[in-house]
Design a protein around this motif. Structure first.
Motif, short mmCIF file in Angstrom:
data_model
loop_
_atom_site.label_atom_id
_atom_site.label_comp_id
_atom_site.label_asym_id
_atom_site.label_seq_id
_atom_site.Cartn_x
_atom_site.Cartn_y
_atom_site.Cartn_z
N MET A 256 -49.65 52.13 -28.61
CA MET A 256 -50.20 50.57 -28.96
C MET A 256 -49.11 50.14 -29.58
N ALA A 257 -48.04 50.98 -30.42
CA ALA A 257 -47.36 50.29 -30.87
C ALA A 257 -46.49 49.86 -30.53
N VAL A 258 -45.19 50.72 -28.87
CA VAL A 258 -44.16 50.05 -28.28
C VAL A 258 -45.35 48.89 -27.63
N ILE A 259 -46.40 48.79 -27.17
CA ILE A 259 -46.64 47.56 -26.90
C ILE A 259 -47.00 46.18 -27.51
N GLY A 260 -47.58 46.58 -28.71
CA GLY A 260 -47.62 45.70 -29.89
C GLY A 260 -46.37 45.24 -30.17
N VAL A 261 -45.07 45.62 -30.67
CA VAL A 261 -43.48 45.36 -30.96
C VAL A 261 -42.98 44.21 -29.29
N SER A 262 -43.43 44.88 -28.72
CA SER A 262 -42.75 44.46 -27.78
C SER A 262 -43.81 42.85 -27.28
N ARG A 263 -44.31 43.02 -27.49
CA ARG A 263 -45.22 41.85 -27.25
C ARG A 263 -44.32 40.63 -28.64
N SER A 264 -44.31 41.21 -29.58
CA SER A 264 -43.78 39.90 -30.77
C SER A 264 -43.05 39.61 -30.14
N TYR A 265 -41.79 40.55 -30.39
CA TYR A 265 -40.87 40.06 -29.82
C TYR A 265 -40.64 39.67 -28.33
N ASN A 266 -40.95 39.37 -27.88
CA ASN A 266 -41.12 38.98 -26.20
C ASN A 266 -40.48 39.19 -25.67
N ILE A 267 -40.03 40.83 -25.13
CA ILE A 267 -39.59 42.02 -24.99
C ILE A 267 -40.03 42.71 -23.91
N ASP A 268 -39.32 42.49 -22.65
CA ASP A 268 -40.50 42.54 -20.85
C ASP A 268 -40.67 44.17 -21.10
N ILE A 269 -41.28 45.19 -21.80
CA ILE A 269 -40.84 46.79 -21.95
C ILE A 269 -42.21 46.94 -20.19
N GLN A 270 -42.43 46.56 -19.48
CA GLN A 270 -43.08 46.94 -18.34
C GLN A 270 -41.66 47.25 -17.15
N LYS A 271 -40.93 46.49 -16.84
CA LYS A 271 -39.55 46.74 -16.17
C LYS A 271 -39.35 48.30 -17.27
N TYR A 272 -39.58 49.37 -17.87
CA TYR A 272 -39.11 50.16 -18.04
C TYR A 272 -39.30 51.40 -17.79
N LEU A 273 -40.80 50.87 -18.02
CA LEU A 273 -42.17 52.17 -17.53
C LEU A 273 -42.65 52.62 -16.22
N THR A 274 -43.22 53.62 -15.95
CA THR A 274 -43.28 54.58 -15.39
C THR A 274 -44.50 54.10 -14.31
N PRO A 275 -45.08 54.38 -13.14
CA PRO A 275 -46.28 54.30 -12.57
C PRO A 275 -47.00 54.57 -13.85
N ARG A 276 -47.44 55.87 -14.62
CA ARG A 276 -48.06 56.11 -15.74
C ARG A 276 -48.02 55.23 -16.50
N GLY A 277 -47.51 54.53 -17.14
CA GLY A 277 -46.93 54.00 -18.61
C GLY A 277 -47.04 52.39 -18.19
N LEU A 278 -47.12 52.23 -16.94
CA LEU A 278 -47.64 51.49 -16.50
C LEU A 278 -49.89 50.76 -16.66
N GLU A 279 -50.34 52.07 -16.26
CA GLU A 279 -51.14 52.69 -16.36
C GLU A 279 -51.84 52.02 -17.75
N VAL A 280 -50.90 52.95 -18.84
CA VAL A 280 -51.45 52.45 -20.14
C VAL A 280 -50.93 51.43 -20.04
N TYR A 281 -50.33 50.71 -20.14
CA TYR A 281 -50.07 49.58 -20.85
C TYR A 281 -51.29 48.84 -20.06
N ASN A 282 -51.74 48.93 -19.01
CA ASN A 282 -52.24 48.25 -18.48
C ASN A 282 -53.85 48.04 -19.61
N ARG A 283 -54.06 49.03 -19.22
CA ARG A 283 -55.60 50.02 -20.00
C ARG A 283 -55.65 49.77 -21.71
N MET A 284 -54.45 49.25 -22.32
CA MET A 284 -54.21 48.99 -23.32
C MET A 284 -54.16 47.66 -24.14
N GLN A 285 -54.02 47.03 -22.89
CA GLN A 285 -53.70 45.09 -23.81
C GLN A 285 -54.38 44.22 -24.38
#
Length: 435
Positions: A256-285
């Motif tokens: 949650m914190a990684v997504i929130g901070v990335s969103r706030s500071y316009n970081i494209d965090i998705q390019k660093y994520l594994t398929p599992r990471g993208l699954e969690v990222y999309n679920r938590m939006q």
């Protein structure tokens, strides 16, 4: 584990199970929240009232006789760009004599969410979803001040993009909500009205950042502030990520914190994520904390990111952003502080960190001690206290201590301090990028 902590943990898991059975339902955006004026926000002063409406105050979806004013006001986001935000203002219900009207409590909610629709303003206006239960519970925290005729200000501290864990934005939104209350004719506040700030957990993020940013961001308001009381404090999100990852109850706060901070500071965090990471990222939006507690006990940083980024210092945007959200880096408060923090995190099944020591299950006590000592060294009057209980249980003990302290500030009593007895804590050194 004590009976009270067992009960708290059982209740927490029950809430998590209830949340798991539902989902973050889509909401139809309320047009009230959007600024549609012709004047660019950049040309409008922070704290300016943009529009208002009167609402009936709802508790858990039940309409009460209490009315409040909701205000769209100009504020600032984490990127220091102009933004519109919303606050709810409870003015005294009196017709002639209002002796406490010019005593203002700025209460910061712990509604922690990645969904803007979970802000307390939505719950107060009639929300009936699971996340709307949290602001209803908080009525117990600020309700006594409303009953005593204080003016109570409660902003959507995370802004309209739900900047979870991005502390400076919480602070800007809090300060500009107070400015908006002064600028609201219906509130009728005197320009020398006194303001105290109160918040726990997510509300502590907003309260602390508002206190440290006020001298530079809101010098016009700083003289009205008389003190800030906060507990369950997120000082350095980078430290907390290692503390909570994989924890049975609090593990989901890490992504949650990684997504929130990335969103706030316009970081494209998705390019660093594994398929599992993208699954969690999309679920938590658009996930509220109510849909996260107890649901991500097996999620770790290693699961989320590609092998070459296991060391977070190799992600330059992350390093830059996470250093911006370390408390104490935005300025020094000029008002007295009262700080409470739990150390019994094992009661909520979070292990003591081998790096950072004890916490309350989600927040680290050593980080809080260092912040308190830093402010002491800078001449701030700090009263600090640790409790041997977990995050949820500590709030029960902290609240009467905090409200009594705030009452004393409004009464004009000298602020207590115990700087000499605060033990050393963890270093709060910024991360360094390592290519």
């Amino acid at each position: 584990m004590s009976r009270i902590s067992t009960h708290a943990t059982s209740t927490l898991l029950a809430v998590a199970a209830l949340a798991a059975g539902g989902s973050a339902q889509a909401q139809t955006p309320d047009p009230f929240y959007q600024y549609t004026g012709s004047t660019p926000l950049a040309d409008i002063a922070p704290g300016t009232v943009l529009k208002t409406r009167t609402i009936s105050y709802y508790v858990v979806g039940i309409k009460t006789r209490i009315q409040a004013t909701q205000v769209v006001y100009r504020s600032t986001n984490a990127m220091l760009e102009p933004a519109a935000n919303v606050t709810t203002i409870f003015s005294p219900d009196c017709t002639s004599s209002c002796p406490n009207k010019n005593k203002v409590l700025s209460y910061q909610s712990f509604y922690d969410s990645l969904n803007p629709e979970d802000g307390p303003s939505r719950a107060f206006a009639g929300g009936k979803r699971i996340p709307d239960l949290l602001p209803a519970v908080e009525t117990l925290l600020f309700g006594s001040y409303r009953k005593k005729g204080y003016t109570v200000v409660i902003s959507d501290t995370q802004g309209q993009k739900a900047a979870f864990a991005a502390g400076p934005e919480y602070g800007y939104n809090t300060l500009d909500a107070i400015r908006a209350a002064f600028n609201l004719p219906q509130a009728g506040l005197d320009r020398n009205a006194k303001v105290a700030m109160l918040g726990y957990s997510g509300g502590a993020i907003a309260t602390e950042w508002a206190a440290e940013l006020a001298p530079t961001y809101a010098p016009d308001l700083n003289g009205n502030l008389i003190g800030a009381a906060f507990g369950g404090v997120l000082v350095s999100p980078e430290h907390n990520l290692t503390y909570v990852e994989g924890a049975p109850i609090w593990g989901g706060v890490m992504p949650m914190a990684v997504i929130g901070v990335s969103r706030s500071y316009n970081i494209d965090i998705q390019k660093y994520l594994t398929p599992r990471g993208l699954e969690v990222y999309n679920r938590m939006q658009k996930a509220s904390i109510a849909y996260v507690l107890g649901q991500y006990s097996r999620v770790t940083w290693k699961d989320l990111v590609k092998p070459e980024f296991q060391d977070r210092t190799k992600i330059p945007e992350y390093v830059e952003a996470v250093n911006k959200v370390i408390m104490g880096t935005g300025g020094t408060p000029t008002i007295p502080l009262q700080i409470g923090q739990g150390t019994g995190g094992t009661m909520e099944l979070t292990k003591t960190s081998p790096l950072w020591g004890k916490g309350d299950g989600v927040m680290l006590a050593g980080d809080v001690r260092t912040l308190a000592r830093q402010y002491c060294d800078q001449g701030v009057k700090v009263q600090h206290k640790e409790y041997g209980t977990s995050h949820f249980v500590t709030m029960i003990s902290w609240l009467p201590w905090a409200t009594a302290w705030i009452d004393d500030r409004f009464a004009g009593k000298p602020a207590p301090e115990n700087c000499a007895s605060i033990a050393p804590g963890n270093p709060l050194t910024p991360l360094v990028y390592t290519p």
